[in-house]
Design an enzyme around this catalytic site. Structure first.
Site: not given
Ligand code: SF4
Length: 487
Positions: A19, A45, A120-121, A260
């Site tokens: 996300c 995302g 996000n998570g 990344y």
């Protein structure tokens, strides 16, 4: 079991960020800024996106499946998202749970007013909380762990909204960077260990919170600072307010962001992602140098590491593999003819720079290894006399439970094979990974301090910094679906 499915889309042989989040308070074009910000965060995302805006009277939302540019391209949609405050979210999911009901930001009418939430998570006690909440009568509308936070806030007995948020977050475990909005402010919270990123920016009189600095750059906002681990920031008409509602904990930001996930033009915790990736390549060259004619990145994510490797080793860098950026996922669907084409849909050898050469291939990581097998086959078919692979991450031996979409541990090539076995499986003449200490050195640390590591590196070490409550009692943590619990 190691997957050798020749159909696996190439991007599926990577860990995926799940996300990106964005929030802006005090801009006349809040929703447009949010759409631009989400566009810059598209790499975090790609399967759905949503924006909720507040126009002074009403909350208006638009959410859909697809890419940000398509979802927010219509004037009609943007006109409905009027207002000086907006939050947005984009989401990645490979689980089939891409249903519209899971697309964030989530919204609820609480007793204290409307409330929108983007996360996000990943919570590591979401199933546990969900079970408790359902037993108390809560009715869940989505399968996302984020909804548990919304229920905890809704049912909290604390007086003010901010106290309810704090009370709710004290019950959750896991990694979270949250952006939320009420009728008079935006809240941004980072979990006590700061696993997932979150930054604060400024655009004129407006304030912005978002996952990465590249989302500030796109709207011309200046970077103010990283939101600290365990910090809760409130943006309202009077400016920025910072609270520290959680007991102090050691910071453990995700090290894979640097390898990344994050965009190379972003900065995190004062560190340039691009520079770090080049340094990782340089350390990789020092640790596992080999005589060769050319250094070739597996594009795009292997490029900075390959530049660093080439600079340090003095071996020329060439774009010996060209990536086609216009291949959609749906194109790589079954159909025997397409299956047989395999990797060339996305990557093609630049033969002139490979034929007759001893090649060092640099990639950012190996997950299942399916892509590596195909790339090596392609490079050999293009006439390489030797193929050596160098990986800008340590072997990924463990799954992530903190907001990254990863295969189950048994599918990770490095979970069941040593380096020699992996080299044979992939078909290379030699294979080497950067060491965990080397990775920390590339991050500016003396090495990994096993007693107090500076980053979350659990997918390389199995040292999970946040309790995995939902997975306790399982012999080996596996990625469990919330749906499995419901079934
Ligand atoms: Fe990042 Fe790996 Fe930790 Fe997940 S387990 S947060 S991918 S370092």
């Amino acid at each position: 079991m190691i997957s050798t499915n020749p159909l696996a889309p190439l991007d599926d042989d990577k860990f995926h960020e799940e996300c990106g989040v964005f929030g802006i308070f005090g801009s006349e074009d809040a929703a447009a800024m949010a759409a631009l910000g989400l566009h810059a965060l598209q790499h975090r995302g790609q399967e759905s996106a949503g924006i909720v805006a507040y126009d002074g009277k009403h909350f208006n939302a638009h959410r859909d499946l697809g890419h940000v540019g398509d979802i927010f391209s219509s004037e009609e949609v943007m006109a409905r998202l009027a207002g000086r405050a907006a939050i947005g979210h984009n989401r990645y999911s490979t689980t089939g749970e891409t249903a519209l009901r899971n697309v964030q930001p989530l919204f609820a009418d609480l007793s204290l007013g409307g409330f929108a939430l983007a996360h996000n998570g990943n919570l590591t006690n979401a199933r546990h909380l969900r079970r408790q909440l359902v037993n108390q009568g809560a009715i869940f509308q989505s399968t996302s762990d984020t909804e548990a936070i919304l229920h905890l806030i809704a049912t909290s007995e604390a007086g003010s909204l901010i106290d309810r948020i704090i009370a709710a977050l004290r019950q959750v475990e896991g990694a979270y960077s949250l952006v939320a909005m009420s009728s008079n402010c935006i809240f941004a919270v980072r979990d006590p260990m700061g696993v997932r990123p979150l930054v604060l920016g400024r655009l004129g009189n407006a304030y912005v919170v978002t996952s990465e600095t590249c989302a500030l750059d796109i709207i011309g906002a200046e970077f103010v600072r990283d939101i600290e681990a365990g910090e809760l920031v409130v943006l309202d008409e009077s400016g920025v307010h910072s609270l520290r509602p959680f007991p102090p904990a050691p910071r453990r930001p995700c090290i894979f962001e640097y390898i990344y996930f994050a965009r190379p033009d972003s900065m995190m915790e004062g560190i340039s992602i691009y520079e770090t990736r080049k340094r990782i390549g340089a350390v990789l060259s020092e640790e596992s140098g080999i005589d060769a004619d050319v250094v070739i990145p597996v594009p795009d994510s292997g490029v900075p590491g390959a530049i660093g490797y080439s600079e340090r080793s003095g071996i020329p860098f060439e774009l010996g593999i060209i990536r086609n950026h216009y291949v959609g996922r749906t194109f790589i669907e079954p159909g025997q003819q397409i299956r047989n084409l395999g990797v060339k849909l996305k990557h093609n050898a630049n033969r002139r720079y490979i034929e007759g050469k001893r090649v060092i291939l640099v990639d950012d990581s190996i997950v299942r290894g399916t892509t590596s097998v195909k790339i090596v086959e392609m490079v050999r078919a293009a006439g390489a006399t030797e193929v050596h692979m160098r990986i800008a991450a340590p072997p990924t031996t463990h799954s992530c439970f903190y907001g990254i979409d990863t295969p189950e541990r048994s599918e990770l090539l490095a979970s069941s094979m040593d380096v020699e076995a992996m080299a044979r499986h992939i078909g290379v003449d030699s294979l080497a990974f950067i060491s965990i200490d080397g990775l920390y050195r590339a991050m500016g640390e003396p090495g990994r301090d096993a007693a107090l590591p500076k980053f979350c590196d659990a997918c390389f070490t199995g040292d999970y910094p946040i309790r995995l409550t939902d997975f306790e009692g399982h012999n080996e943590p596996a990625q469990l679906s919330l749906l499995a619990e419901r079934a």
